[in-house]
Design an enzyme around this catalytic site. Structure first.
Site, mmCIF file in Angstrom:
data_model
loop_
_atom_site.group_PDB
_atom_site.id
_atom_site.type_symbol
_atom_site.label_atom_id
_atom_site.label_comp_id
_atom_site.label_asym_id
_atom_site.label_seq_id
_atom_site.Cartn_x
_atom_site.Cartn_y
_atom_site.Cartn_z
ATOM 1 N N CYS A 46 0.830 -1.212 0.000
ATOM 2 C CA CYS A 46 0.000 0.000 0.000
ATOM 3 C C CYS A 46 0.858 1.253 0.000
ATOM 4 O O CYS A 46 0.515 2.259 -0.642
ATOM 5 C CB CYS A 46 -0.919 0.010 1.214
ATOM 6 S SG CYS A 46 -2.069 -1.375 1.282
ATOM 7 N N THR A 47 1.955 1.213 0.712
ATOM 8 C CA THR A 47 2.854 2.367 0.767
ATOM 9 C C THR A 47 3.370 2.706 -0.627
ATOM 10 O O THR A 47 3.420 3.874 -1.022
ATOM 11 C CB THR A 47 4.024 2.085 1.726
ATOM 12 O OG1 THR A 47 3.505 1.891 3.045
ATOM 13 C CG2 THR A 47 5.020 3.223 1.735
#
Length: 223
Positions: A46-47
């Protein structure tokens, strides 16, 4: 639970975000929106996704698109996570460019068909799917993508499908073929009569001969 389908109107939800509270339809205004959910804050895939989408913000701006992320975590966690994302993706210019929704009780995730209602109270299971919705200025869902938690999105593909959707809104007599990118040939719909096609596209209509003898593949670059 009702399922969101292409052609449905996105509900006019209220939410708290890292950039303040929003009332979705008012916040959207006359723009397109890419609304995308993530399983959790402080997760590696997600980062990378939020970072790359942030880097591509000018490309979305060019297409009249607003970005809105969603995760079932606390607002302060989102703020802290944004600092991590900016540290990891050092080519994000200036402030983080788009808001992240805080949805601790997961009600919005259920309403937007991003999580199973029966699992929403179980924190070990209640991870939103990696859903992405492209929403047009009339608040209508035009495209839906769902990725597993293990697979990050391709930002170029998100931009490509937006280009396709906006093109066919402008020229409804065409569709875009596999792997199409702007500038390449488009397909003329079979419902368009030959005389109309020649007039619409200035006579620049290419026909493909098929073994069946049926003329249904017609293309043009004059759009």
């Amino acid at each position: 639970m009702p399922r969101l389908r292409i052609g449905d109107t996105i509900p006019n939800f209220k939410a708290d975000t890292t950039q303040g509270p929003i009332h979705f339809h008012d916040w959207q205004g006359d723009k397109w929106v890419v609304l995308f959910s993530h399983p959790a804050d402080f997760t590696p895939v997600c980062t990378t996704e939020l970072g790359r989408i942030a880097v591509h913000q000018p490309h979305f701006d060019k297409r009249n698109v607003k970005l809105l992320a969603h995760s079932c975590d606390k607002l302060q966690d989102h703020v802290d996570w944004v600092n991590d994302i900016k540290s990891y993706c050092r080519d994000i210019p200036g402030d983080f460019p788009y808001p992240i929704i805080s949805d601790e009780d997961r009600k919005l995730a259920v309403e937007l068909d991003m999580i199973d209602a029966q699992d929403k109270e179980d924190e070990t299971k209640a991870k939103t799917v990696r859903a992405l919705y492209v929403i047009d200025p009339k608040h209508v869902l035009r495209l839906s993508m769902h990725y597993p938690q293990s697979t990050g999105r391709n930002v170029d593909e998100i931009l490509r499908v937006i280009d396709s959707l906006q093109l066919v809104d402008r020229v409804p007599q065409v569709a875009t073929p596999a792997n199409w990118v702007p500038g390449e040939k488009v397909m003329i719909l079979p419902s368009v009569k030959e005389e109309e096609a020649q007039k619409l596209f200035g006579g620049q209509v290419d026909k493909v001969t098929m073994p069946s003898g049926i003329v249904y593949v017609r293309t043009t670059t004059n759009y």
